[in-house]
Write an enzyme that holds these catalytic residues in place. Sequence first.
Site, PDB file in Angstrom:
ATOM      1  N   GLY A  74       6.722  -5.534  -5.960  1.00 54.18           N
ATOM      2  CA  GLY A  74       8.143  -5.915  -5.502  1.00 54.18           C
ATOM      3  C   GLY A  74       7.619  -6.595  -4.542  1.00 54.18           C
ATOM      4  N   CYS A  75       6.932  -6.229  -3.575  1.00 51.25           N
ATOM      5  CA  CYS A  75       6.531  -6.344  -2.465  1.00 51.25           C
ATOM      6  C   CYS A  75       6.221  -7.301  -1.975  1.00 51.25           C
ATOM      7  CB  CYS A  75       5.878  -5.130  -1.364  1.00 51.25           C
ATOM      8  SG  CYS A  75       6.406  -3.663  -1.526  1.00 51.25           S
ATOM      9  N   THR A  76       5.146  -8.154  -3.432  1.00 52.77           N
ATOM     10  CA  THR A  76       4.832  -9.800  -3.081  1.00 52.77           C
ATOM     11  C   THR A  76       6.609 -10.744  -3.478  1.00 52.77           C
ATOM     12  OG1 THR A  76       3.086  -9.407  -4.083  1.00 52.77           O
ATOM     13  CG2 THR A  76       3.749 -11.018  -4.403  1.00 52.77           C
ATOM     14  N   ALA A  79       9.264 -10.435  -0.777  1.00 50.25           N
ATOM     15  CA  ALA A  79       8.138 -12.078   0.977  1.00 50.25           C
ATOM     16  C   ALA A  79       8.903 -12.682  -0.015  1.00 50.25           C
ATOM     17  CB  ALA A  79       7.697 -11.056   1.108  1.00 50.25           C
TER      18      ALA A  79
END
Length: 183
Positions: A74-76, A79
């Site tokens: 999710g963070c990738t 970003a």
Amino acid sequence: MFYLGQKLPFLLVLASVILWALVFSQTSRADTLKVGDQAPLFSLPNQQDKPLSLEAFRGAWVVLYFYPKDETPGCTTEACSFRDNINRLIAQDAKVLGVSLDSVESHRKFAAKHKLPFDLLADVKGEVASDYGALLDLKVIRFAKRHSFIIDPQGNIAKIYRSVDADNHVREVLKDLQLLQSR
């Protein structure tokens, strides 16, 4: 007489209830921060280990987004979505700052691998995340919650996102920036 096998479902339910209680019973500064408040000031190192302060961005719109961990799915996604829309954000005079509890070195690798054209700030002690109410501290594990803030050129909070969908968040931010800037 009960065997562990018989108690296991009960223990799993009990552990789940306790975990959810810990997660949702935390009162945090995010609960007290509201639109119009002065954004809490900070200075943190970026992925080049250069200290950046929120004050340095006075006069610009800032999208400050907190995320749990470098290199997680999710963070990738989030970003890379900011990366893919950076020209649209720049066109709206917005600066993007990502914050997690990861180290400078972790941010350096994450930013290089995904060619992120914005600063990732290392809040290793979790103090800034705490100031923004974006710190989840379960004592055995700590990370930043996926919260975001749009900060106006005067340093005031213009929009708060406490429930962020990594896939669609940047579209929301772009739309909200346009609305906020048209006022």
